[in-house]
Design a protein around this motif. Structure first.
Motif, PDB file in Angstrom:
ATOM      1  N   THR A  91       3.025 -15.805  -2.139  1.00  0.00           N
ATOM      2  CA  THR A  91       3.848 -15.496  -0.970  1.00  0.00           C
ATOM      3  C   THR A  91       4.802 -14.340  -1.283  1.00  0.00           C
ATOM      4  O   THR A  91       4.962 -13.416  -0.478  1.00  0.00           O
ATOM      5  CB  THR A  91       4.647 -16.739  -0.528  1.00  0.00           C
ATOM      6  N   GLN A  92       5.397 -14.392  -2.462  1.00  0.00           N
ATOM      7  CA  GLN A  92       6.321 -13.331  -2.874  1.00  0.00           C
ATOM      8  C   GLN A  92       5.587 -11.988  -2.940  1.00  0.00           C
ATOM      9  O   GLN A  92       6.108 -10.965  -2.478  1.00  0.00           O
ATOM     10  CB  GLN A  92       6.939 -13.663  -4.223  1.00  0.00           C
ATOM     11  N   THR A  94       2.896 -11.083  -1.295  1.00  0.00           N
ATOM     12  CA  THR A  94       2.572 -10.676   0.081  1.00  0.00           C
ATOM     13  C   THR A  94       3.794 -10.096   0.765  1.00  0.00           C
ATOM     14  O   THR A  94       3.726  -9.042   1.413  1.00  0.00           O
ATOM     15  CB  THR A  94       2.032 -11.882   0.884  1.00  0.00           C
ATOM     16  N   GLN A  95       4.928 -10.773   0.624  1.00  0.00           N
ATOM     17  CA  GLN A  95       6.158 -10.291   1.253  1.00  0.00           C
ATOM     18  C   GLN A  95       6.594  -8.952   0.672  1.00  0.00           C
ATOM     19  O   GLN A  95       7.030  -8.057   1.409  1.00  0.00           O
ATOM     20  CB  GLN A  95       7.270 -11.332   1.114  1.00  0.00           C
ATOM     21  N   ALA A  96       6.477  -8.768  -0.631  1.00  0.00           N
ATOM     22  CA  ALA A  96       6.843  -7.502  -1.264  1.00  0.00           C
ATOM     23  C   ALA A  96       5.962  -6.377  -0.740  1.00  0.00           C
ATOM     24  O   ALA A  96       6.447  -5.268  -0.468  1.00  0.00           O
ATOM     25  CB  ALA A  96       6.731  -7.616  -2.783  1.00  0.00           C
ATOM     26  N   SER A  97       4.696  -6.666  -0.558  1.00  0.00           N
ATOM     27  CA  SER A  97       3.773  -5.665  -0.019  1.00  0.00           C
ATOM     28  C   SER A  97       4.142  -5.313   1.423  1.00  0.00           C
ATOM     29  O   SER A  97       4.129  -4.137   1.812  1.00  0.00           O
ATOM     30  CB  SER A  97       2.341  -6.191  -0.094  1.00  0.00           C
ATOM     31  N   GLN A  98       4.479  -6.320   2.213  1.00  0.00           N
ATOM     32  CA  GLN A  98       4.859  -6.075   3.608  1.00  0.00           C
ATOM     33  C   GLN A  98       6.156  -5.265   3.691  1.00  0.00           C
ATOM     34  O   GLN A  98       6.285  -4.356   4.516  1.00  0.00           O
ATOM     35  CB  GLN A  98       5.013  -7.402   4.349  1.00  0.00           C
ATOM     36  N   ILE A  99       7.115  -5.565   2.840  1.00  0.00           N
ATOM     37  CA  ILE A  99       8.385  -4.832   2.822  1.00  0.00           C
ATOM     38  C   ILE A  99       8.125  -3.371   2.464  1.00  0.00           C
ATOM     39  O   ILE A  99       8.677  -2.454   3.079  1.00  0.00           O
ATOM     40  CB  ILE A  99       9.390  -5.481   1.845  1.00  0.00           C
ATOM     41  N   GLU A 100       7.249  -3.170   1.485  1.00  0.00           N
ATOM     42  CA  GLU A 100       6.928  -1.796   1.075  1.00  0.00           C
ATOM     43  C   GLU A 100       6.252  -1.036   2.211  1.00  0.00           C
ATOM     44  O   GLU A 100       6.549   0.129   2.449  1.00  0.00           O
ATOM     45  CB  GLU A 100       6.024  -1.826  -0.157  1.00  0.00           C
ATOM     46  N   GLN A 101       5.370  -1.686   2.947  1.00  0.00           N
ATOM     47  CA  GLN A 101       4.682  -1.045   4.080  1.00  0.00           C
ATOM     48  C   GLN A 101       5.664  -0.698   5.207  1.00  0.00           C
ATOM     49  O   GLN A 101       5.450   0.253   5.951  1.00  0.00           O
ATOM     50  CB  GLN A 101       3.565  -1.945   4.619  1.00  0.00           C
ATOM     51  N   ALA A 105      12.984  -1.906   1.044  1.00  0.00           N
ATOM     52  CA  ALA A 105      14.291  -2.513   1.285  1.00  0.00           C
ATOM     53  C   ALA A 105      15.354  -1.424   1.318  1.00  0.00           C
ATOM     54  O   ALA A 105      15.331  -0.516   0.507  1.00  0.00           O
ATOM     55  CB  ALA A 105      14.605  -3.544   0.199  1.00  0.00           C
TER      56      ALA A 105
END
Length: 106
Positions: A91-92, A94-101, A105
């Protein structure tokens, strides 16, 4: 290259040692060792003084049945915790990838 096969006091195979060079081998030959290899597919080999004898796979399985293993409560709890950790890491990631896209941050 030679392999010495050793037996115990009951003449059961207990160990084998590989020697790269013949001069590294013990001299004289230990009284509980031979250069004769057990045949492939031989289970529970025993030395009879001139050859290895034993039983076939079916007989061995009959004498050594598979005992099902039941995990303890501690094992089950540990497996559950490890699964939770793996899920959180996925999950972490996936979330890091989504934030980068989304531009990272800020």
């Amino acid at each position: 290259m030679k392999i010495l096969y050793f037996w115990d006091s009951n003449f059961k195979l207990v160990n084998s040692i590989f020697y790269q060079n013949e001069e590294d081998m013990p001299s004289p030959m230990p009284s509980n060792a031979t250069l004769v290899a057990p045949a492939d597919g031989l289970y529970a080999p025993s030395w009879n003084g001139s050859a290895w004898v034993g039983i076939d796979e079916d007989a061995w399985h009959k004498d050594n049945p598979v005992v099902p293993v039941t995990p303890s409560d501690d094992d089950k709890m540990m497996a559950s915790i490890l699964l939770q950790i793996a899920t959180l890491k996925a999950t972490q990631a996936t979330q890091a990838s989504q934030i980068e896209q989304l531009g990272g941050a800020k």
